[in-house]
Design a protein around this motif. Structure first.
Motif, PDB file in Angstrom:
ATOM      1  N   PHE A 100      -0.521   7.556  -0.104  1.00  0.00           N
ATOM      2  CA  PHE A 100      -0.536   8.405  -1.504  1.00  0.00           C
ATOM      3  C   PHE A 100      -1.175   7.229  -2.214  1.00  0.00           C
ATOM      4  O   PHE A 100      -1.316   5.826  -1.892  1.00  0.00           O
ATOM      5  CB  PHE A 100       0.651   8.524  -1.814  1.00  0.00           C
ATOM      6  CG  PHE A 100       1.503   9.605  -1.212  1.00  0.00           C
ATOM      7  CD1 PHE A 100       0.954  10.733  -0.624  1.00  0.00           C
ATOM      8  CD2 PHE A 100       2.996   9.713  -1.024  1.00  0.00           C
ATOM      9  CE1 PHE A 100       1.491  11.601   0.230  1.00  0.00           C
ATOM     10  CE2 PHE A 100       3.553  10.415  -0.334  1.00  0.00           C
ATOM     11  CZ  PHE A 100       3.194  11.387   0.339  1.00  0.00           C
ATOM     12  N   ALA A 101      -1.576   7.765  -3.456  1.00  0.00           N
ATOM     13  CA  ALA A 101      -2.051   6.506  -4.541  1.00  0.00           C
ATOM     14  C   ALA A 101      -0.657   5.746  -4.950  1.00  0.00           C
ATOM     15  O   ALA A 101       0.254   6.415  -5.338  1.00  0.00           O
ATOM     16  CB  ALA A 101      -2.714   7.295  -5.754  1.00  0.00           C
ATOM     17  N   ASN A 102      -0.873   4.652  -4.570  1.00  0.00           N
ATOM     18  CA  ASN A 102       0.252   3.651  -4.575  1.00  0.00           C
ATOM     19  C   ASN A 102       1.651   4.212  -4.017  1.00  0.00           C
ATOM     20  O   ASN A 102       2.784   3.936  -4.460  1.00  0.00           O
ATOM     21  CB  ASN A 102       0.691   3.441  -6.166  1.00  0.00           C
ATOM     22  CG  ASN A 102      -0.531   2.877  -6.992  1.00  0.00           C
ATOM     23  OD1 ASN A 102      -1.027   1.827  -6.635  1.00  0.00           O
ATOM     24  ND2 ASN A 102      -0.907   3.504  -8.163  1.00  0.00           N
ATOM     25  N   GLY A 103       1.556   4.630  -2.837  1.00  0.00           N
ATOM     26  CA  GLY A 103       2.705   4.982  -2.199  1.00  0.00           C
ATOM     27  C   GLY A 103       2.303   5.426  -0.600  1.00  0.00           C
ATOM     28  O   GLY A 103       1.329   5.414  -0.367  1.00  0.00           O
ATOM     29  N   PHE A 104       3.303   5.855   0.169  1.00  0.00           N
ATOM     30  CA  PHE A 104       3.254   6.373   1.357  1.00  0.00           C
ATOM     31  C   PHE A 104       4.257   7.503   1.731  1.00  0.00           C
ATOM     32  O   PHE A 104       5.199   7.607   0.846  1.00  0.00           O
ATOM     33  CB  PHE A 104       3.391   5.212   2.332  1.00  0.00           C
ATOM     34  CG  PHE A 104       4.690   4.438   2.378  1.00  0.00           C
ATOM     35  CD1 PHE A 104       5.636   4.822   3.153  1.00  0.00           C
ATOM     36  CD2 PHE A 104       4.854   3.379   1.448  1.00  0.00           C
ATOM     37  CE1 PHE A 104       6.813   4.076   3.215  1.00  0.00           C
ATOM     38  CE2 PHE A 104       6.074   2.690   1.484  1.00  0.00           C
ATOM     39  CZ  PHE A 104       7.133   3.049   2.257  1.00  0.00           C
ATOM     40  N   GLY A 105       4.239   8.034   2.728  1.00  0.00           N
ATOM     41  CA  GLY A 105       5.016   9.198   3.075  1.00  0.00           C
ATOM     42  C   GLY A 105       6.030   8.789   3.673  1.00  0.00           C
ATOM     43  O   GLY A 105       6.395   7.648   4.282  1.00  0.00           O
ATOM     44  N   ARG A 106       7.354   9.611   3.469  1.00  0.00           N
ATOM     45  CA  ARG A 106       8.623   9.208   4.009  1.00  0.00           C
ATOM     46  C   ARG A 106       8.475   9.463   5.751  1.00  0.00           C
ATOM     47  O   ARG A 106       7.760  10.084   6.319  1.00  0.00           O
ATOM     48  CB  ARG A 106       9.481  10.340   3.563  1.00  0.00           C
ATOM     49  CG  ARG A 106       9.383  11.709   3.697  1.00  0.00           C
ATOM     50  CD  ARG A 106      10.200  12.575   2.908  1.00  0.00           C
ATOM     51  NE  ARG A 106      11.600  12.484   3.334  1.00  0.00           N
ATOM     52  CZ  ARG A 106      12.288  13.296   2.782  1.00  0.00           C
ATOM     53  NH1 ARG A 106      12.381  14.312   1.708  1.00  0.00           N
ATOM     54  NH2 ARG A 106      13.782  13.271   3.211  1.00  0.00           N
TER      55      ARG A 106
END
Length: 212
Positions: free
Chosen positions: A154-160
């Motif tokens: 993600f933008a500034n993140g990632f999936g669980r």
């Protein structure tokens, strides 16, 4: 290539309609919770849907597949390890959001995709890289201009990684693959805002530092 984005359902899952204006054909990536609505958008523009590409098999990315395939005959592509998610609600998380008697619109894939595969849309090529971690069969699609990352990045993140088939070690390895890509891309994610590859390399660097 023109890319239309629609955030669908309570989880605001991003569905992408990728259009080759020269041939008036299109590819849909991750048709979420409104297959009828997506089909309407396609027909309103007089487009021919050739392929449905799935970054992974979770229900919020795939619930509209059956409607679109039944209406158009488009080819459905998914990573082999995620094929069962297209018809098993207990694996694709639909059972967490819908009642037990919900008639899940099950479907089977036409083609399994792996690293190195290519899907064409006019002059555009969608190159596949396997990115397990969020699910076992997660993939990304790279056109050279766009990078469709699903829930891997993600933008500034990632999936669980705490759902069926999730694996944090595998996800970190997949993020390293994305970080190693050369050049720039417009990053189109499974949820949330778009980004660029140059911005997300720093995001990935932070993730790897914090979780490795």
């Amino acid at each position: 290539m023109k890319v239309l984005t629609f955030a669908l359902g309570a989880l605001l899952t991003n569905t992408y309609i990728c259009i080759d204006e020269a041939s008036e054909s299109c590819i849909v990536i991750d048709p979420g919770l409104d297959g009828d609505g997506i089909y309407k958008k396609i027909t309103e523009r007089g487009l021919t849907l050739t392929d449905i590409l799935l970054t992974h098999g979770h229900f919020d990315h795939a619930l509209g597949v059956k409607t679109l395939r039944d209406a158009t005959g488009a080819t459905v592509w998914v990573g082999a390890a995620d094929e069962s998610l297209l018809y098993l609600p207990e694996r694709n998380c639909a059972d967490l959001f819908f009642p037990k008697d919900f008639d899940y619109p099950s479907v089977h894939a036409d083609r399994f995709i792996k690293t190195g595969d290519e899907i064409r849309l006019g002059a555009n090529t969608f190159r596949v890289t396997e990115t397990p971690g969020h699910t076992e069969g997660s993939v990304i699609f790279d056109t050279g201009e766009y990078l469709f990352t699903g829930d891997t990045l993600f933008a500034n993140g990632f999936g669980r990684t705490d759902l069926y088939g999730g694996n944090m070690t595998a996800l970190l390895a997949s993020l390293r693959k994305i970080q190693a890509l050369s050049g720039e891309r417009k990053v189109r994610t499974g949820h949330g805002n778009s980004s660029t590859l140059s911005k997300e390399r720093k995001n990935i660097e932070d993730i790897l530092y914090n979780y490795s």
